[in-house]
Each structure stands twice: as structure tokens, then as C-alpha cells.
Enzyme design. Structure first.
Site, PDB file in Angstrom:
ATOM      1  N   LYS A  51       0.795  -1.226   0.000  1.00 13.00           N
ATOM      2  CA  LYS A  51       0.000   0.000   0.000  1.00 13.00           C
ATOM      3  C   LYS A  51       0.828   1.277   0.000  1.00 13.00           C
ATOM      4  CE  LYS A  51      -4.453  -1.252   0.217  1.00 13.00           C
ATOM      5  NZ  LYS A  51      -5.511  -0.692  -0.652  1.00 13.00           N
ATOM      6  N   SER A 302       0.551  -9.842  -0.650  1.00  9.22           N
ATOM      7  CA  SER A 302       0.407  -8.389  -0.610  1.00  9.22           C
ATOM      8  C   SER A 302       0.751  -7.735   0.722  1.00  9.22           C
ATOM      9  CB  SER A 302      -1.021  -7.999  -1.011  1.00  9.22           C
ATOM     10  OG  SER A 302      -1.960  -8.632  -0.150  1.00  9.22           O
TER      11      SER A 302
END
Length: 402
Positions: A51, A302
Site C-alpha cells: 500500500k 500483498s
């Protein structure tokens, strides 16, 4: 508009700020899946997830006036840390709205970067709605976690890295929440290698993008809750949906039990701490949900921002599921030697006693008896069955095997 040029510009912007994370070949998972699997370790990225790529790229694009008013964002945790870190780098104020159930570790990490954290709502979507209210009240710039071109461009830099690290990749598996990661990554990869297959993965309990793709329009869904909190988005973005429709070849759904087992496999086999949303991309490959073998595949893990107390429950549940931990009750005579006899049988069956509770007071027994609760470390389900059958032959009534 998200283009290969804008993604390359984002990569230049991120140089020296984010890590080019490893793409690690996994012998174990390749053997299990029947494909050559390479793990893109974004769990080792700064702030613990991908992110930060999109967040920093977005904040770097703000005008001086916008920076002066600060930023506000909504996040279950990873976007929050990315925004907080990037805000600290830029020296601007930052407010994050998190759902009430967001992991404590993520909230604390976000605050450690200097951000103000507001907890509101039971889901990401409720937190998102409140973040817009905060924006109106403060005049801060709202940083959407996925439905923003600058955000998608930053996330898309992962695709550039994968193509450089594995030029002959056949397919890429990527988790999907709101779609920012897969949209940016797919736009980058397809611009350079249109033959590479892009597959998304969602938790079946909250599959907003899958439902939208099936309907042909952005479609919100209800959610029963999922351990993959980072991708628990009921309504995908409009911008991300358009790119997913254009570039993504298919979306697979996985169950929470498959995600939790995959988290445990990653921890045990690869020594990688990966959160549920990150592990979801690997799950369909391990559980034979894909219709092919023999392919060279990159799997994006992720993030790794998982609460340690929650991970301990994942480990215990995974051990139970795999037959490596069992708990049961039985009754023995409350006389010398009877407990020793029971333990001797377990020792002969090569079961390791983790805990034992000897209780003389229970509604399930009569005077002169004792109830014994045992927790055992075992090898697999076949081992548990063998122990259960042996105890039955020796005259023990065992209930229940948990």
C-alpha cells in the site's frame, strides 16, 4: 488515465522510498500446485504491505496548498500505514478512519507514524463513509485506498518489477479487495506482455469484484465476515472495475479455511508471516482451484500485517485441521495407577501430551471416578484415528475428539 508511462513515472517517484521486494521461488508450493510458483514478497515491503507504493505516489502529487490542509483516509490497516508513513515523509498532517474491528497491531503501527486514528463503523465501507465526513469538516484531501489513478499507478510498479525479475512469467495471481493493486499491476503488465494471464483472488465471504464482474456493473455485496480483512470490500471502485474488466482474465474465490491453512503453510514451510488478504492469492493454487499446471506463476503476497494474537489462533486452528493437535475427555477410576495406564497407552502410540487436567468433580462422572482432559500433539488425522481406536479397544469411552 493509468498508462504504462504514468506507472513508469510513479516508479521513478518511488525510487529510494519503497523496496523492490524479492520474487522468491518456492520448491514446496510448486510441488503442491503442479506449477512453478514465485512469491512476490510485499509482506517485506516498508510498512508491511504494497500500500505504501500508491500512498506515497498520491501524496507526492499533491499541491503545496493541498499538503497544507493535510490528508484523510479510510483503511482496515494497510492503506492507513502507507498513508501515515508517506505523510510523515512529506511532513503533513494525517487522519485515518478505521473500522472498529481493525487489528490492534495495525492501529498502533499507524499511530506510530504520527497519524490520528479514528475508529468508526463495523466495516470498511462504514469507515469510508465517515472519512468523507471528516474531509468535509477539515478540508483535508481525501486519499481513496484504491479508486484513484495515482494510487493505482503506484501499485502498478509491482507489475514492472515482476516482469524484470521473471521475464518469462506465464501468469500472475493477485488478491482483490477494491481492485487498486490488480488494476494498476494488470495495466502495467498487459502493456508490456499482453500474453501474460492476470488472475484475481477474492475471499468468497466478501467477493464484491467477482459479483460486479459477473453483473457487468459495479455491484455491492453483503459480507458474512472474513479473516482476509484487508480485501473485505463490499463495493469495488468504479475506476478499478473498468481496468479489471479490461485486463483481468479471471477471478477465483477461496474459503476462509483455505486462507487460514495457507497462512499456516507460509509460516511453517517458507517462514513467512503473511496476513489473510496476502495469503489468499496463493490459496487457489494450493487447493487445485485453477484449471492448469506446468505454468510459471508469480503470486503477490500483498502484506504481512497480521495481529500476533490472531495468528496464534490461526496456528491452533490449523494444527487441529491438519490433525496435529487434538483434545478429548475420558473417564478413569480414581485410584493409583489408572492415570499412568492411560498415559502409557498414549506413549505407546507416540502421542505427545501437551496438557492434562485431572478432575474429580464433574456432572459427567460418579464418585470414585475422575474425568481426564488431554491435549495431544499428533502427526496427522490417521494418527488421531489410530489413537481413538486403541483407546476404544482398551475400554475407554472418549468424547469428543476435538
Amino acid at each position: 488515465m493509468v498508462t504504462i508511462e504514468s506507472i513508469r513515472a510513479a516508479r521513478a517517484q518511488l525510487a529510494g522510498i519503497v523496496r523492490c521486494t524479492p520474487l522468491d521461488y518456492s520448491t514446496t508450493f510448486s510441488r503442491i500446485s503442479g506449477n512453478e510458483l514465485y512469491l512476490k514478497l510485499e509482506n517485506l515491503q516498508k510498512t508491511g504491505s504494497f500500500k505504501v507504493r500508491g500512498a506515497y505516489n498520491k501524496i507526492a502529487s499533491l499541491t503545496p496548498e493541498e499538503k497544507a490542509h493535510g490528508v484523510v483516509a479510510a483503511s482496515a490497516g494497510n492503506h492507513a500505514q502507507g498513508v501515515a508513513f508517506s505523510s510523515a515523509q512529506a511532513g503533513i498532517e494525517c487522519t485515518i478512519v478505521m473500522p472498529e474491528g481493525a487489528p490492534l497491531s495495525k492501529a498502533q503501527a499507524t499511530e506510530s507514524y504520527g497519524a490520528k486514528v479514528i475508529r468508526h463503523g463495523q466495516s470498511f465501507d462504514e469507515a469510508l463513509a465517515h472519512a468523507y465526513v471528516v474531509q468535509q469538516e477539515t478540508g483535508a484531501t481525501f486519499l481513496h485506498p484504491f479508486d484513484d489513478e495515482r494510487i493505482m499507478e503506484g501499485q502498478g510498479t509491482i507489475g514492472l518489477e515482476i516482469l524484470e525479475q521473471l521475464p518469462d512469467v506465464d501468469a500472475i495471481f493477485c488478491p482483490i479487495g477494491g481492485g487498486g493493486l490488480i488494476a494498476g499491476m494488470a495495466a502495467a503488465v498487459k502493456a508490456i506482455r499482453p500474453d501474460v494471464k492476470i488472475y484475481g483472488v477474492q475471499a468468497a465471504a466478501c467477493a464484491g469484484m467477482h459479483a460486479s464482474r459477473s453483473a457487468g456493473v459495479v455491484t455491492p455485496v453483503t459480507s458474512t465476515g472474513t479473516i482476509a480483512d484487508g480485501i473485505a470490500v463490499k463495493k469495488p471502485g468504479t475506476l478499478t472495475f473498468a481496468l479489471v474488466q479490461q485486463y483481468v482474465d479471471d477471478i477465483f474465490l477461496v474459503e476462509d479455511i483455505e486462507i487460514s491453512r495457507t497462512m499456516l503453510y507460509l509460516l511453517e514451510r517458507s517462514k513467512l508471516l503473511v496476513e489473510g488478504s496476502g495469503a489468499s492469492a496463493l490459496a487457489p493454487l494450493l487447493y487445485k482451484r485453477v484449471p492448469f499446471t506446468g505454468k510459471k506463476i508469480a503470486v503477490i503476497l500483498s502484506g504481512g500485517n497480521v495481529d500476533i494474537t490472531f495468528m496464534s489462533r490461526i496456528i491452533e486452528h490449523g494444527l487441529i485441521e491438519s490433525g496435529r493437535y487434538v483434545r478429548f475427555f475420558t473417564t478413569i477410576q480414581d485410584k493409583p495407577g489408572y492415570l499412568n495406564r492411560l498415559l502409557s497407552i498414549l506413549a505407546e502410540e507416540r502421542a505427545n501430551v501437551i496438557a492434562i487436567n485431572h478432575n474429580r468433580i464433574s456432572p459427567r462422572i460418579v464418585p470414585g471416578q475422575a474425568e481426564v482432559e488431554l491435549s495431544l500433539e499428533t502427526n496427522n488425522q490417521a494418527h488421531i484415528t489410530r489413537i481413538e481406536q486403541r483407546l476404544a479397544r482398551e475400554g475407554y469411552q472418549v468424547s469428543p475428539f476435538i
